[in-house]
Design a protein around this motif. Structure first.
Motif, PDB file in Angstrom:
ATOM      1  N   GLU A 132      -1.033  -8.119   4.863  1.00 42.98           N
ATOM      2  CA  GLU A 132       0.344  -7.624   4.794  1.00 42.98           C
ATOM      3  C   GLU A 132       0.478  -6.536   3.743  1.00 42.98           C
ATOM      4  OE1 GLU A 132       4.949  -9.288   4.506  1.00 42.98           O
ATOM      5  OE2 GLU A 132       3.284 -10.588   3.887  1.00 42.98           O
ATOM      6  N   PHE A 133      -0.241  -6.696   2.627  1.00 44.08           N
ATOM      7  CA  PHE A 133      -0.221  -5.668   1.588  1.00 44.08           C
ATOM      8  C   PHE A 133      -0.700  -4.328   2.136  1.00 44.08           C
ATOM      9  CE2 PHE A 133      -2.936  -3.409  -1.531  1.00 44.08           C
ATOM     10  CZ  PHE A 133      -1.934  -2.938  -2.359  1.00 44.08           C
ATOM     11  N   GLU A 134      -1.829  -4.331   2.820  1.00 39.87           N
ATOM     12  CA  GLU A 134      -2.380  -3.092   3.376  1.00 39.87           C
ATOM     13  C   GLU A 134      -1.413  -2.478   4.385  1.00 39.87           C
ATOM     14  OE1 GLU A 134      -4.993  -1.799   2.213  1.00 39.87           O
ATOM     15  OE2 GLU A 134      -6.109  -3.430   1.245  1.00 39.87           O
ATOM     16  N   GLU A 135      -0.832  -3.315   5.238  1.00 35.80           N
ATOM     17  CA  GLU A 135       0.052  -2.808   6.284  1.00 35.80           C
ATOM     18  C   GLU A 135       1.324  -2.221   5.691  1.00 35.80           C
ATOM     19  OE1 GLU A 135       3.134  -2.529   9.151  1.00 35.80           O
ATOM     20  OE2 GLU A 135       3.143  -4.077   7.609  1.00 35.80           O
ATOM     21  N   LEU A 136       1.929  -2.905   4.716  1.00 34.86           N
ATOM     22  CA  LEU A 136       3.170  -2.422   4.108  1.00 34.86           C
ATOM     23  C   LEU A 136       2.937  -1.120   3.346  1.00 34.86           C
ATOM     24  CD1 LEU A 136       4.661  -5.765   2.735  1.00 34.86           C
ATOM     25  CD2 LEU A 136       5.622  -4.354   4.556  1.00 34.86           C
ATOM     26  N   LEU A 137       1.854  -1.061   2.573  1.00 36.63           N
ATOM     27  CA  LEU A 137       1.578   0.146   1.804  1.00 36.63           C
ATOM     28  C   LEU A 137       1.329   1.324   2.737  1.00 36.63           C
ATOM     29  CD1 LEU A 137       1.167   1.427  -0.979  1.00 36.63           C
ATOM     30  CD2 LEU A 137      -1.255   0.839  -0.799  1.00 36.63           C
ATOM     31  N   GLY A 138       0.551   1.112   3.803  1.00 37.07           N
ATOM     32  CA  GLY A 138       0.291   2.192   4.747  1.00 37.07           C
ATOM     33  C   GLY A 138       1.554   2.684   5.413  1.00 37.07           C
ATOM     34  N   ARG A 139       2.431   1.755   5.781  1.00 41.01           N
ATOM     35  CA  ARG A 139       3.677   2.149   6.440  1.00 41.01           C
ATOM     36  C   ARG A 139       4.574   2.952   5.493  1.00 41.01           C
ATOM     37  NH1 ARG A 139       7.622  -2.574   7.872  1.00 41.01           N
ATOM     38  NH2 ARG A 139       5.693  -3.441   8.736  1.00 41.01           N
ATOM     39  N   LEU A 140       4.677   2.508   4.248  1.00 42.70           N
ATOM     40  CA  LEU A 140       5.508   3.221   3.282  1.00 42.70           C
ATOM     41  C   LEU A 140       4.931   4.593   2.951  1.00 42.70           C
ATOM     42  CD1 LEU A 140       6.422   0.320   0.834  1.00 42.70           C
ATOM     43  CD2 LEU A 140       8.021   1.610   2.244  1.00 42.70           C
ATOM     44  N   ALA A 141       3.600   4.667   2.828  1.00 37.64           N
ATOM     45  CA  ALA A 141       2.964   5.958   2.524  1.00 37.64           C
ATOM     46  C   ALA A 141       3.202   6.953   3.652  1.00 37.64           C
ATOM     47  CB  ALA A 141       1.478   5.756   2.273  1.00 37.64           C
ATOM     48  N   GLU A 142       3.095   6.507   4.881  1.00 36.12           N
ATOM     49  CA  GLU A 142       3.330   7.400   6.017  1.00 36.12           C
ATOM     50  C   GLU A 142       4.787   7.852   6.052  1.00 36.12           C
ATOM     51  OE1 GLU A 142       2.626   9.898   8.928  1.00 36.12           O
ATOM     52  OE2 GLU A 142       1.092   8.742   7.858  1.00 36.12           O
ATOM     53  N   ALA A 143       5.702   6.936   5.758  1.00 36.93           N
ATOM     54  CA  ALA A 143       7.120   7.314   5.705  1.00 36.93           C
ATOM     55  C   ALA A 143       7.366   8.337   4.607  1.00 36.93           C
ATOM     56  CB  ALA A 143       7.977   6.072   5.484  1.00 36.93           C
ATOM     57  N   GLY A 144       6.675   8.162   3.466  1.00 40.41           N
ATOM     58  CA  GLY A 144       6.829   9.113   2.374  1.00 40.41           C
ATOM     59  C   GLY A 144       6.302  10.489   2.733  1.00 40.41           C
ATOM     60  N   ARG A 145       5.177  10.544   3.463  1.00 39.17           N
ATOM     61  CA  ARG A 145       4.635  11.849   3.866  1.00 39.17           C
ATOM     62  C   ARG A 145       5.562  12.540   4.864  1.00 39.17           C
ATOM     63  NH1 ARG A 145      -0.350   9.210   2.650  1.00 39.17           N
ATOM     64  NH2 ARG A 145      -0.406   8.010   4.579  1.00 39.17           N
TER      65      ARG A 145
END
Length: 488
Positions: free
Chosen positions: A404-417
């Motif tokens: 879940e940590f990996e998935e949440l961080l990836g989703r937030l990073a993509e939203a930030g980009r």
């Protein structure tokens, strides 16, 4: 939860009710239902402060509260500033008294706190923890003697509207004397088998919430100095004897006057000679500089996420991402050459920092008192940033939590980009902290006036040196003589 928030009167800034904003923020949460407040009495005298920045709509949005008389807590007692007046007289100046109060025990305050906590325990049926927003040696001593957890909060280095709004949560201190190093050691132990870490770019993009312009390919300044509020405990007690002015002069001597850009604190009172930054926010300032120097300003954390070399001169929890470096006869701390910078950044930004909105949340506070793992903390924080309902894990984290940590961080990073690629809105009033949005505009206007005066003086000097001016000098002399002879 049985919680005692303590908001001290501040003896050195010359401002009544210095923690009024924090008080207003706290009573807009579920905290008052489980709390016994010990506060500066001025925090309840709102009519005195209706024209102050705490009541501005912009600030209410920034700090997430509304003004409502019905929210005032019922269980409350007052810590009057008069208790600290003898300390101020003894130490000559309020700032010296403030430093003493932060670092040393003060018996009259301890006697008051012992009695006040007795009354709080009787009202609440016990005390689970005390909340404070600054280091006070006497409070630390009293809580330790009574076996009560003491939680130190403070605004984090990342703040909206540019970043996800963060805060500090530390059982030992804030700004200085923190538990950051010990917590980082525990973090490394919990992740001893891990060798892959999120990149600085992923962490940065996950925490950014605003569009940003690209930094120049070649920064025009070798060094940027982030100055600080002169009366803040960051400098008063945890600056290792350095002032912002000393850092400015040191960098100007080291890099050259023309190579140093200075960003003043929006609430500071000091002005310095040199190139002053008038950018609307710290990111624009950081983008103009190869490296950032500061005593211990939060700007250093923002610069670290953008891969800039950061040098600090005072105590700061950000040292977990830095290493000591000799400088003359002393030692500073630098991010250059740090081993595993992504691991330290993961700890600092995702586990050590917490979401600002959870600062006065009794459920979150109670969970943190049970000392959850760093992985569970990171997932809880990322869930909050993602707008997901809270789920506070108990016990050792499972493989599902890691995924879940990996998935949440990836989703937030993509939203930030995606957000970063959005054209920025037109610049309005420059953003600054705590109700001083026009400060940098005032500097800009002053510098524009100075440039205009310089241009006029240059034009004047050029005119006096011109050939036409010299040729017509006899005519001006004759005209002056004739005017002087005319009858009045």
């Amino acid at each position: 939860m049985k919680i005692v928030p303590i908001l001290f009167p501040h003896p050195c800034r010359g401002e009544t009710a210095p923690y009024l904003c924090t008080f207003l923020r706290s009573i807009n949460t579920a905290l008052p239902r489980s709390a016994y407040y010990i506060v500066d009495p001025a925090c309840l005298d709102w009519n005195r402060f209706r024209q102050r920045w705490e009541f501005e709509p912009w600030n209410q949005w920034f700090h997430e509260y509304r003004i409502d008389e019905r929210l005032k807590p019922e269980r409350i007692e007052f810590l009057d500033e008069s208790l600290l007046e003898p300390l101020v007289r003894q130490h000559v100046t309020p700032i010296r008294a403030w430093r003493f109060l932060i670092l040393n025990r003060y018996r009259p305050l301890e006697d008051f706190l012992e009695a006040a906590l007795d009354r709080a325990a009787a009202e609440l049926g016990g005390i689970d923890c005390v909340l404070t927003w600054l280091n006070v040696a006497s409070l630390q001593y009293v809580c330790a003697r009574r076996g009560i957890a003491l939680v130190h909060n403070e605004h984090g280095p990342l703040r909206k509207p540019i970043w996800r709004h963060t805060a500090y949560f530390d059982f030992f201190g804030v700004n200085g004397q923190t538990a950051a190093a010990a917590e980082f050691a525990a973090f490394c132990e919990q992740f001893a088998q891990r060798d892959q870490w999120p990149s600085l770019e992923d962490i940065r993009d996950a925490l950014l919430t605003a569009a940003r312009s690209e930094a120049p390919l070649v920064a025009p300044y070798r060094c940027g100095v982030a100055a600080q509020l002169e009366e803040d405990s960051n400098l008063v007690a945890f600056g290792n004897g350095f002032s912002s002015l000393e850092v400015v002069r040191h960098c100007q001597r080291k890099f050259g006057w023309e190579q140093v850009l200075i960003r003043l604190h929006p609430m500071g009172i000091a002005m310095v000679r040199g190139h002053l930054d008038t950018s609307p926010n710290a990111l624009a300032f950081i983008g103009q500089c190869d490296e950032i120097h500061t005593v211990n300003s939060s700007v250093a954390a923002e610069a670290l996420l953008f891969g800039k070399t950061v040098v600090t001169y005072g105590d700061t929890p950000l040292r977990v991402a830095m290493r000591p470096q000799p400088d003359g006869d002393g030692t500073v701390w630098t991010s250059e050459g740090v081993a595993f910078p992504a691991r330290a950044a993961t700890f600092f930004f995702l586990s050590y920092l917490m979401p600002y909105s959870l600062v006065f949340d009794p459920a979150y506070i109670g969970w943190r008192l049970r000392r959850p793992s760093h992985l569970a903390r990171m997932v809880a924080h990322l869930r909050h940033y993602s707008g997901l309902p809270p789920r506070y894990e108990e016990g050792p984290p499972s493989g599902n939590v890691a995924a879940e940590f990996e998935e949440l961080l990836g989703r937030l990073a993509e939203a930030g980009r995606t957000q970063a690629a959005t054209p920025a809105a037109s610049e309005g009033e420059p953003f600054s902290f705590e109700g001083v949005p026009s400060f940098y505009r005032q500097i800009d206007e002053r510098q524009a006036l100075l440039r205009e005066c310089h241009a006029l003086r240059h034009e004047h000097d050029a005119t006096l040196a011109s050939r036409s001016w010299k040729i017509t000098a006899p005519l001006r002399w004759l005209d002056a003589r004739l005017r002087s002879r005319r009858p009045s």
